[in-house]
Design a protein around this motif. Structure first.
Motif, PDB file in Angstrom:
ATOM      1  N   PRO A  94       2.197 -15.034 -15.140  1.00  0.00           N
ATOM      2  CA  PRO A  94       2.904 -16.137 -14.480  1.00  0.00           C
ATOM      3  C   PRO A  94       2.110 -16.771 -13.339  1.00  0.00           C
ATOM      4  O   PRO A  94       2.244 -17.963 -13.093  1.00  0.00           O
ATOM      5  CB  PRO A  94       4.178 -15.486 -13.946  1.00  0.00           C
ATOM      6  CG  PRO A  94       4.344 -14.239 -14.720  1.00  0.00           C
ATOM      7  CD  PRO A  94       2.966 -13.812 -15.151  1.00  0.00           C
TER       8      PRO A  94
ATOM      9  N   CYS B  23       2.031 -11.571 -24.229  1.00  0.00           N
ATOM     10  CA  CYS B  23       2.077 -11.452 -22.771  1.00  0.00           C
ATOM     11  C   CYS B  23       1.604 -12.747 -22.122  1.00  0.00           C
ATOM     12  O   CYS B  23       0.924 -13.555 -22.741  1.00  0.00           O
ATOM     13  CB  CYS B  23       1.165 -10.324 -22.299  1.00  0.00           C
ATOM     14  SG  CYS B  23       1.479  -8.753 -23.068  1.00  0.00           S
ATOM     15  N   SER B  24       1.931 -12.874 -20.853  1.00  0.00           N
ATOM     16  CA  SER B  24       1.444 -14.002 -20.067  1.00  0.00           C
ATOM     17  C   SER B  24       1.266 -13.548 -18.633  1.00  0.00           C
ATOM     18  O   SER B  24       1.776 -12.504 -18.229  1.00  0.00           O
ATOM     19  CB  SER B  24       2.411 -15.179 -20.132  1.00  0.00           C
ATOM     20  OG  SER B  24       3.643 -14.816 -19.552  1.00  0.00           O
TER      21      SER B  24
ATOM     22  N   ASP C 176      12.755  -7.184 -15.973  1.00  0.00           N
ATOM     23  CA  ASP C 176      13.297  -8.411 -15.390  1.00  0.00           C
ATOM     24  C   ASP C 176      14.373  -8.913 -16.355  1.00  0.00           C
ATOM     25  O   ASP C 176      14.085  -9.643 -17.302  1.00  0.00           O
ATOM     26  CB  ASP C 176      12.195  -9.443 -15.206  1.00  0.00           C
ATOM     27  CG  ASP C 176      12.683 -10.719 -14.551  1.00  0.00           C
ATOM     28  OD1 ASP C 176      13.898 -10.842 -14.311  1.00  0.00           O
ATOM     29  OD2 ASP C 176      11.841 -11.593 -14.287  1.00  0.00           O
TER      30      ASP C 176
ATOM     31  N   ALA D 242      16.789 -10.981 -15.968  1.00  0.00           N
ATOM     32  CA  ALA D 242      17.083 -12.411 -15.904  1.00  0.00           C
ATOM     33  C   ALA D 242      16.213 -13.218 -16.862  1.00  0.00           C
ATOM     34  O   ALA D 242      16.636 -14.240 -17.391  1.00  0.00           O
ATOM     35  CB  ALA D 242      16.890 -12.921 -14.481  1.00  0.00           C
ATOM     36  N   HIS D 243      14.990 -12.754 -17.099  1.00  0.00           N
ATOM     37  CA  HIS D 243      14.064 -13.483 -17.972  1.00  0.00           C
ATOM     38  C   HIS D 243      13.747 -12.735 -19.265  1.00  0.00           C
ATOM     39  O   HIS D 243      12.847 -13.132 -20.002  1.00  0.00           O
ATOM     40  CB  HIS D 243      12.752 -13.772 -17.219  1.00  0.00           C
ATOM     41  CG  HIS D 243      12.941 -14.679 -16.061  1.00  0.00           C
ATOM     42  ND1 HIS D 243      12.965 -14.211 -14.757  1.00  0.00           N
ATOM     43  CD2 HIS D 243      13.161 -16.004 -15.988  1.00  0.00           C
ATOM     44  CE1 HIS D 243      13.169 -15.230 -13.949  1.00  0.00           C
ATOM     45  NE2 HIS D 243      13.289 -16.327 -14.661  1.00  0.00           N
ATOM     46  N   SER D 244      14.455 -11.642 -19.530  1.00  0.00           N
ATOM     47  CA  SER D 244      14.185 -10.812 -20.710  1.00  0.00           C
ATOM     48  C   SER D 244      12.711 -10.467 -20.784  1.00  0.00           C
ATOM     49  O   SER D 244      12.055 -10.674 -21.807  1.00  0.00           O
ATOM     50  CB  SER D 244      14.646 -11.504 -21.986  1.00  0.00           C
ATOM     51  OG  SER D 244      16.018 -11.722 -21.951  1.00  0.00           O
ATOM     52  N   ALA D 245      12.180  -9.974 -19.696  1.00  0.00           N
ATOM     53  CA  ALA D 245      10.748  -9.683 -19.625  1.00  0.00           C
ATOM     54  C   ALA D 245      10.527  -8.302 -19.017  1.00  0.00           C
ATOM     55  O   ALA D 245      11.427  -7.715 -18.411  1.00  0.00           O
ATOM     56  CB  ALA D 245      10.044 -10.732 -18.781  1.00  0.00           C
TER      57      ALA D 245
ATOM     58  N   GLU E 192       7.564  -6.396 -16.619  1.00  0.00           N
ATOM     59  CA  GLU E 192       6.345  -6.526 -15.839  1.00  0.00           C
ATOM     60  C   GLU E 192       5.626  -5.184 -15.855  1.00  0.00           C
ATOM     61  O   GLU E 192       6.196  -4.155 -15.493  1.00  0.00           O
ATOM     62  CB  GLU E 192       6.683  -6.901 -14.396  1.00  0.00           C
ATOM     63  CG  GLU E 192       5.471  -7.064 -13.530  1.00  0.00           C
ATOM     64  CD  GLU E 192       5.846  -7.437 -12.100  1.00  0.00           C
ATOM     65  OE1 GLU E 192       5.159  -6.937 -11.195  1.00  0.00           O
ATOM     66  OE2 GLU E 192       6.808  -8.186 -11.926  1.00  0.00           O
TER      67      GLU E 192
END
Length: 108
Positions: free
Chosen positions: A48, A45-46, A96, A98-101, A103
């Motif tokens: 942003p 994880c990060s 998400d 678009a970012h393969s993420a 949240e």
């Protein structure tokens, strides 16, 4: 080998978490999880909004959510979150594409 170890290591490998990373985080995670708890998900994880805050490792079991943090500069490890799933409220998640993420947000 206990249930946690049998389920954690394959989940970490599936998530693409390197063995050295797993080895560094394991002592902290071990203190939070019971031996008979089954791993459901392991993910890197990060945050942003805080890119210099380091990287996080999230572990979801059938009973707990554990998040550990490794600082970027000194590579220090710390426990970020250790919560029983019953104690989490306001849990939301949004994909998400678009970012393969994913949240995830929760209150403990």
């Amino acid at each position: 080998m206990d249930v946690f170890s049998r389920t954690f290591l394959p989940a970490a490998a599936e998530a693409g978490v390197a063995i050295p990373t797993v080895s560094r985080h394991m002592p902290i995670i071990r203190r939070c999880i019971e031996q008979d708890d089954t791993t459901v998900l392991v993910a890197r994880c990060s945050r942003p909004e805080a890119p210099l805050g380091g990287e996080f490792l999230m572990l979801l079991t059938q009973r707990r959510l554990v998040v550990t943090q490794e600082t970027r500069v000194l590579h220090r490890l710390r426990l970020h979150l250790n919560a029983n799933l019953r104690h989490l409220t306001n849990v939301t998640w949004n994909a998400d594409l678009a970012h393969s993420a994913l949240e995830v947000a929760a209150t403990s």
